[in-house]
Design a protein around this motif. Structure first.
Motif, short mmCIF file in Angstrom:
data_model
loop_
_atom_site.label_atom_id
_atom_site.label_comp_id
_atom_site.label_asym_id
_atom_site.label_seq_id
_atom_site.Cartn_x
_atom_site.Cartn_y
_atom_site.Cartn_z
N SER A 178 0.86 -1.44 -0.36
CA SER A 178 -0.03 0.02 -0.22
C SER A 178 0.68 1.01 -0.37
O SER A 178 1.68 0.98 0.85
CB SER A 178 -0.66 0.30 1.51
OG SER A 178 -1.64 1.63 1.60
N HIS B 4 -0.56 6.68 -4.83
CA HIS B 4 0.12 6.15 -6.19
C HIS B 4 -0.81 6.23 -7.56
O HIS B 4 -1.73 7.51 -6.75
CB HIS B 4 0.11 4.46 -6.18
CG HIS B 4 -0.89 3.63 -6.37
ND1 HIS B 4 -1.53 3.23 -4.91
CD2 HIS B 4 -2.01 3.68 -7.51
CE1 HIS B 4 -2.58 2.95 -5.39
NE2 HIS B 4 -3.02 2.89 -6.25
N HIS C 288 -2.46 5.76 -11.60
CA HIS C 288 -2.58 4.86 -12.39
C HIS C 288 -1.64 4.22 -13.17
O HIS C 288 -1.99 4.58 -14.71
CB HIS C 288 -4.13 4.81 -13.15
CG HIS C 288 -4.74 3.79 -11.13
ND1 HIS C 288 -6.25 3.68 -11.82
CD2 HIS C 288 -4.67 3.61 -10.08
CE1 HIS C 288 -6.87 3.00 -10.54
NE2 HIS C 288 -5.77 2.74 -9.67
N HIS D 129 3.16 1.12 -13.69
CA HIS D 129 3.09 -0.26 -12.74
C HIS D 129 1.90 -0.02 -12.63
O HIS D 129 2.38 -1.27 -11.36
CB HIS D 129 4.21 0.66 -12.06
CG HIS D 129 5.56 0.65 -12.99
ND1 HIS D 129 6.73 1.41 -13.52
CD2 HIS D 129 6.37 -0.37 -12.82
CE1 HIS D 129 7.51 1.26 -13.58
NE2 HIS D 129 7.60 0.04 -13.93
N HIS D 130 0.51 0.54 -12.76
CA HIS D 130 -0.47 0.65 -11.48
C HIS D 130 -1.44 -0.06 -12.39
O HIS D 130 -2.11 1.04 -12.40
CB HIS D 130 0.13 1.54 -10.35
CG HIS D 130 0.74 1.07 -9.69
ND1 HIS D 130 1.82 2.24 -9.96
CD2 HIS D 130 0.91 0.96 -8.48
CE1 HIS D 130 2.68 2.36 -8.29
NE2 HIS D 130 2.41 1.76 -8.42
N GLN D 131 -2.17 -1.21 -12.53
CA GLN D 131 -2.65 -1.06 -13.70
C GLN D 131 -3.60 -2.34 -12.92
O GLN D 131 -3.28 -3.78 -12.83
CB GLN D 131 -2.47 -1.82 -15.22
CG GLN D 131 -1.58 -0.90 -15.83
CD GLN D 131 -2.49 0.87 -15.97
OE1 GLN D 131 -4.27 0.71 -16.25
NE2 GLN D 131 -2.26 1.55 -15.88
N HIS D 132 -4.42 -1.87 -12.03
CA HIS D 132 -5.58 -2.64 -11.27
C HIS D 132 -6.43 -2.11 -10.92
O HIS D 132 -7.34 -0.67 -11.12
CB HIS D 132 -4.93 -2.63 -9.90
CG HIS D 132 -4.18 -1.48 -8.93
ND1 HIS D 132 -2.95 -1.06 -9.11
CD2 HIS D 132 -5.05 -1.07 -8.60
CE1 HIS D 132 -3.60 -0.26 -8.72
NE2 HIS D 132 -4.35 0.08 -8.16
N GLU E 229 -7.24 10.75 -8.48
CA GLU E 229 -5.25 10.45 -7.67
C GLU E 229 -4.05 12.02 -7.49
O GLU E 229 -4.54 12.46 -8.07
CB GLU E 229 -4.83 10.39 -9.47
CG GLU E 229 -5.31 8.97 -9.93
CD GLU E 229 -4.76 8.12 -11.43
OE1 GLU E 229 -4.47 8.83 -12.22
OE2 GLU E 229 -5.16 6.74 -11.18
N HIS F 204 -3.03 -2.43 -3.00
CA HIS F 204 -2.68 -3.11 -4.30
C HIS F 204 -2.20 -4.49 -4.60
O HIS F 204 -1.23 -4.56 -3.72
CB HIS F 204 -3.00 -1.86 -5.34
CG HIS F 204 -1.81 -1.41 -4.95
ND1 HIS F 204 -1.63 -0.69 -4.21
CD2 HIS F 204 -0.86 -1.33 -5.88
CE1 HIS F 204 -0.34 -0.17 -4.27
NE2 HIS F 204 0.76 -0.68 -5.23
N HIS G 28 0.81 -6.01 -7.52
CA HIS G 28 1.57 -6.02 -9.00
C HIS G 28 1.08 -7.32 -9.11
O HIS G 28 2.22 -8.57 -8.58
CB HIS G 28 2.48 -5.58 -8.45
CG HIS G 28 2.60 -3.96 -7.98
ND1 HIS G 28 2.65 -3.20 -9.27
CD2 HIS G 28 2.15 -3.43 -7.06
CE1 HIS G 28 2.60 -2.35 -8.73
NE2 HIS G 28 2.32 -2.01 -6.72
N HIS H 256 8.98 -0.05 -6.98
CA HIS H 256 8.79 -0.78 -7.52
C HIS H 256 10.12 -1.56 -8.10
O HIS H 256 10.10 -2.99 -9.45
CB HIS H 256 7.98 -0.97 -8.80
CG HIS H 256 6.95 0.13 -7.91
ND1 HIS H 256 6.63 1.05 -7.81
CD2 HIS H 256 5.38 -0.73 -7.85
CE1 HIS H 256 5.00 1.12 -7.33
NE2 HIS H 256 4.54 -0.14 -6.88
#
Length: 351
Positions: free
Chosen positions: A303, A306, A308, A311-314, A324, A330, A332, A346
């Motif tokens: 957590s 961040h 989107h 590296h943050h496609q969720h 944002e 979340h 990865h 990351h």
């Protein structure tokens, strides 16, 4: 590397550097150990108030309201607090008893070196030749900045000061392990524990609290120079890794000297300009770094704040208003790609 990426570490160095001459103005009213305690307390108490205000403005029960430290990472944070907030200051104050100020100033530059060495050798953080040269230039500038005739006279207390630097280097590297969490909370906890320990130790040794005005000044300096600075340092660890953040933070003495010239005007010496040039060279070498290769992201769940990005496609399992950056737990998935990167939260992979 962009200046925006390096900004948290550089601004942390500016605030910490500014705290040195400001704290020096208080040394005639407070013993060194008690002053250290009050500065740390100012950090912890000030950030506690900031966290309380933030909580009031945050919707109760929302994902962004959950800013605790995961149980698995608590040991790392405890280790960092004990090393940097308890052992480090105690060793420093013990060493200062039998070490002159010039020698102590030179020895404190060892922290940056030890921080980088531990990051590179123990935690396997990557570093190319340009980063190493930049680190050496910044440290050389720090040594030149604090050099005084006769400053190589070593005393038994010097080992305690080197020990303090080792504790802070360990602190920096352990803090990196929890840097994906709330930077304000991490800095707050470290400030409160270090402040209570150092203040308590000073009072047990016979120190007396100064006037309310002096105490308030020390707390305020501590809030900015230790609290806000440490929170930014944690952000730097998150986006840059330990060695690079430590290198940027090592230029704090340069900011301190510049502010000292404003408070106590004098003509800078030739050594100052050489030191400034070396530090500027080191920062420039770091800023022009471009580290790029194909790398694999292993599965990771954590957590932190961040956007989107790639590296943050969720998906979200809670109502999201689309704002944002935002913070929530979340996951990865495995990803293989190639792009410029640094050893941030990351990209802690082997090479």
């Amino acid at each position: 590397m962009s200046i925006r990426t390096a900004f948290p570490a550089l601004f942390a160095a500016l605030l910490f550097g500014a705290s040195t001459p400001l704290a020096k103005a208080l040394t005639g009213f407070v013993t060194p150990l008690l002053l250290a305690g009050l500065l740390y307390l100012g950090s912890g108490v000030g950030l506690t108030l900031v966290l309380a205000i933030r909580r009031i403005w945050t919707s109760p029960g929302s994902e962004s309201d959950r800013s605790g430290i995961p149980g698995a990472e608590v040991p790392w944070l405890i280790g960092a607090i004990l090393a940097g907030g308890v052992a480090g200051p105690a060793l420093l104050m013990t060493g200062l008893v039998s070490t002159n100020a010039a020698s102590a100033s030179l020895l404190l530059n060892v922290e940056g070196v030890l921080t980088a060495v531990i990051a590179w050798l123990v935690f396997k953080e990557n570093a190319d030749r340009q980063i190493v040269l930049g680190m050496l230039a910044i440290v050389a500038g720090g040594l030149l900045l604090s050099w005084q005739p006769g400053s190589l006279q070593m005393s038994p207390g010097a080992l305690f000061i080197v020990g303090a630097c080792l504790c802070w280097a360990i602190d920096n590297n352990l803090t990196r392990k929890v840097s994906s969490n709330d930077a304000l909370l991490i800095a707050c906890l470290k400030g409160l524990v270090a402040g209570l320990c150092n203040t308590g130790l000073a009072l047990m040794q016979g120190a007396v609290l100064p006037s309310m005005g002096t105490t308030a000044e020390a707390l305020l300096v501590g809030f900015a120079g230790y609290g806000v600075s440490l929170a930014l340092f944690v952000v730097g660890l998150r986006v840059l890794g330990t060695a690079r953040t430590g290198a940027y933070f090592s230029i704090a003495p340069l900011f301190g000297v510049l502010i000292s010239f404003v408070i106590w005007p004098e003509v800078p010496s030739l050594a100052f300009w050489f030191a400034a040039a070396l530090m500027a060279l080191g920062v420039w070498l770091h800023l022009r770094e471009r580290h790029e290769h194909e790398h694999t992201h292993e599965p990771l769940a954590h957590s932190h704040s961040h956007r989107h990005d790639e590296h943050h496609q969720h998906e979200h399992d809670f109502p999201w208003d689309g704002k944002e950056p935002h913070r929530h737990w979340h996951k990865h998935e495995v990803m293989v790609h190639k792009h410029p990167h640094y050893p941030d939260v990351h990209h802690r992979h082997t090479h």
